[in-house]
Design an enzyme around this catalytic site. Structure first.
Site, short mmCIF file in Angstrom:
data_model
loop_
_atom_site.label_atom_id
_atom_site.label_comp_id
_atom_site.label_asym_id
_atom_site.label_seq_id
_atom_site.Cartn_x
_atom_site.Cartn_y
_atom_site.Cartn_z
N LYS A 70 0.84 -1.20 0.00
CA LYS A 70 0.00 0.00 0.00
C LYS A 70 0.87 1.24 0.00
CE LYS A 70 -4.04 1.98 0.44
NZ LYS A 70 -3.66 2.83 -0.72
N LYS A 94 5.01 2.58 8.58
CA LYS A 94 3.81 3.37 8.93
C LYS A 94 2.60 2.45 9.12
CE LYS A 94 3.55 7.08 6.41
NZ LYS A 94 3.23 8.03 5.31
N LYS A 106 5.47 2.40 -2.82
CA LYS A 106 5.40 3.79 -3.27
C LYS A 106 5.66 3.84 -4.76
CE LYS A 106 5.08 7.83 -1.10
NZ LYS A 106 4.39 7.92 0.19
N THR A 190 -5.33 13.05 6.47
CA THR A 190 -3.93 13.20 6.92
C THR A 190 -3.84 14.40 7.87
OG1 THR A 190 -3.28 12.34 4.77
CG2 THR A 190 -1.52 13.20 6.16
N ASN A 221 -2.83 19.56 0.46
CA ASN A 221 -3.88 18.80 1.12
C ASN A 221 -3.60 18.57 2.60
OD1 ASN A 221 -6.27 17.25 1.09
ND2 ASN A 221 -5.01 15.41 1.12
N SER A 349 -7.33 5.49 3.96
CA SER A 349 -7.26 4.67 2.73
C SER A 349 -7.67 3.24 3.05
CB SER A 349 -5.84 4.65 2.18
OG SER A 349 -5.61 5.76 1.35
N1 GLU Z 1 0.68 9.02 0.33
C1 GLU Z 1 0.18 8.87 1.66
C2 GLU Z 1 1.30 8.51 2.62
O1 GLU Z 1 2.44 8.78 2.38
C3 GLU Z 1 -1.02 7.93 1.71
C4 GLU Z 1 -0.77 6.55 1.19
C5 GLU Z 1 -2.04 5.69 1.07
O2 GLU Z 1 -3.10 6.18 1.38
O3 GLU Z 1 -1.89 4.55 0.64
O4 GLU Z 1 1.05 8.00 3.68
#
Ligand code: GLU
Length: 418
Positions: A70, A94, A106, A190, A221, A349
């Site tokens: 993810k 995370k 990523k 976030t 955002n 998410s």
């Molecule tokens: N890009 C966000 C992060 O760095 C969200 C990633 C997601 O929702 O999968 O945590």
């Protein structure tokens, strides 16, 4: 970044610190050292002037012991493989830290979205998703927004994937528009999570949020919603900067009005009743809470000694270099690490993906309530690890909590002897 492999090396060193503190089984470290796979793609896009341009992109899948990979996809002129790999690893930690059943991934595409027309951006987005289709799926790897990508782009992703598969599968990507199965509250999540973590930290460390002064670098955002939610909690937002410049008012800035100004003019710059301030000045200004909510590597060996805030709350991914981290610790500045502070996004998410799997949708109150619980829990797990051991900072404590979860899962899956 000019030094090769610098980003990955930083994450490895953070893991090393936590591994030493908790006497982690070395096999776990070994399994987390390198990503499971990284796909490099070239995406050809027909530009509006009739020429064809090829864009490089990456999708890195770091580890999936806890569940499907993810993580977001960023569009940035400086996106590179090393950075994407390090950010994928951050996602592994995370997700593990907040207890989500996901691994870490990523994506990045080297491009300057501000130079692309709407049509070019759409063709690039669709092309990138086609290029990584072989390795993604609702139970394999689920992309999401990141820097310079948003719900609209996620909408193109979900549509392109439906065309390729011949079936509509909303769980392939999160951060979608509500009309396509996006979750209520995802866009704000976030920033909302940043506020929840700050609120928990304030009560754990015996601080008042009422009147606490806040400076925020970034008004995208994350920064925008963090500013609004903290303002609602009684904090005083005294400075905000975006890529074009910043604004400062010691008496406080109303982030709702600031957003209206930004929508109208394209920048926070020139907001009535404020003085101009540069992004660099903002980072070293006197305030209670400094929130880097933009790019990585903003607090460095060069400016960390001049930092005058009490807390740094990392709403961005990787805003503090290792050297700066050390300096801030010596100065007694509390750093709330990225993998905790900005985990609200991926947590929402997760909620979106669950709702897609059930085709049953929750109210915004339900989303926010669950988000609050998960963020508060994660903070307290980190805080407990931090307070139980001398000499730890919150970052090492957060990595310890994450690594413990990853180690347990690796053992349960038979990936390591034990
Ligand atoms: N890009 C966000 C992060 O760095 C969200 C990633 C997601 O929702 O999968 O945590």
């Amino acid at each position: 970044m000019s030094q090769p492999d610098r980003h990955c090396e930083v994450v490895s060193q953070l893991v090393e610190k936590a591994a030493t503190a908790m006497q982690l089984d070395p096999q776990v470290k070994e399994l987390l050292r390198e990503p499971i796979r990284t796909l490099t793609v070239s995406v050809s896009v027909k530009m509006d002037d009739g020429t064809v341009k090829v864009f490089r992109g990456f999708r890195c899948q770091h580890n999936d012991v806890l569940g499907p990979f993810k993580g977001g996809i960023r569009f940035h002129p400086e996106a590179n493989e090393d950075e994407v790999k390090a950010l994928a690893a951050l996602m592994t930690y995370k997700c593990a830290l907040v207890g989500l059943p996901f691994g870490g991934a990523k994506g990045g595409v080297l491009c300057d979205p501000s130079q692309l027309s709407a049509g070019e951006l759409e063709r690039l987005s669709r092309g990138f998703i086609r290029a990584i289709t072989p390795i993604i799926g609702p139970e394999q790897d689920i992309p999401a927004p990141d820097m310079n990508t948003n719900a609209k782009i996620m909408g193109w992703f979900v549509d392109e994937y439906a065309h390729i598969r011949g079936a509509y599968q909303p769980g392939i990507v999160t951060g979608k528009p509500i009309a396509l199965g996006g979750s209520k509250g995802r866009t704000e999540a976030t920033g909302r999570g940043v506020m929840y973590v700050i609120r928990e930290a304030a009560s754990a460390f015996g601080r008042q949020l009422q009147g606490a002064t806040v400076a925020i670098q970034g008004f995208g955002n994350v920064g925008n919603y963090a500013a609004k939610f903290l303002h609602d909690q009684g904090c005083k937002i005294i400075a905000v900067a975006d890529v074009f410049g910043g604004v400062y008012n010691p008496a406080g800035i109303d982030p709702y009005q600031l957003k209206e100004h930004e929508v109208k003019t394209g920048s926070v710059k020139g907001f009535p009743g404020t003085q101009p301030i540069s992004s660099d000045e903002l980072l070293v200004m006197e305030c209670d809470i400094l929130i880097p909510a933009a790019l990585g590597n903003q607090l460095t060996a060069k400016n960390a000694r001049d930092v005058k805030c009490k807390w740094v709350v990392e709403a961005a991914n990787g805003p503090t270099t290792l050297e700066a981290d050390q300096i801030l610790q010596e100065k007694g500045v509390l750093v709330v690490p990225d993998i905790l502070a900005n985990a609200g996004g991926v947590t929402a998410s997760y909620f979106e993906w669950v709702q897609n799997n059930y085709s049953y949708y929750w109210s915004e109150e339900e989303v926010n309530e669950r988000l609050e619980k998960i963020m508060a829990n994660a903070f307290h797990e980190v805080y407990d690890a931090f307070s139980n051991r001398e000499g730890l900072d919150l970052r090492v404590a957060a990595y310890m909590v994450a690594l413990e979860r990853l180690a347990t899962a690796m053992q349960a899956r038979g990936w390591i002897a034990g």
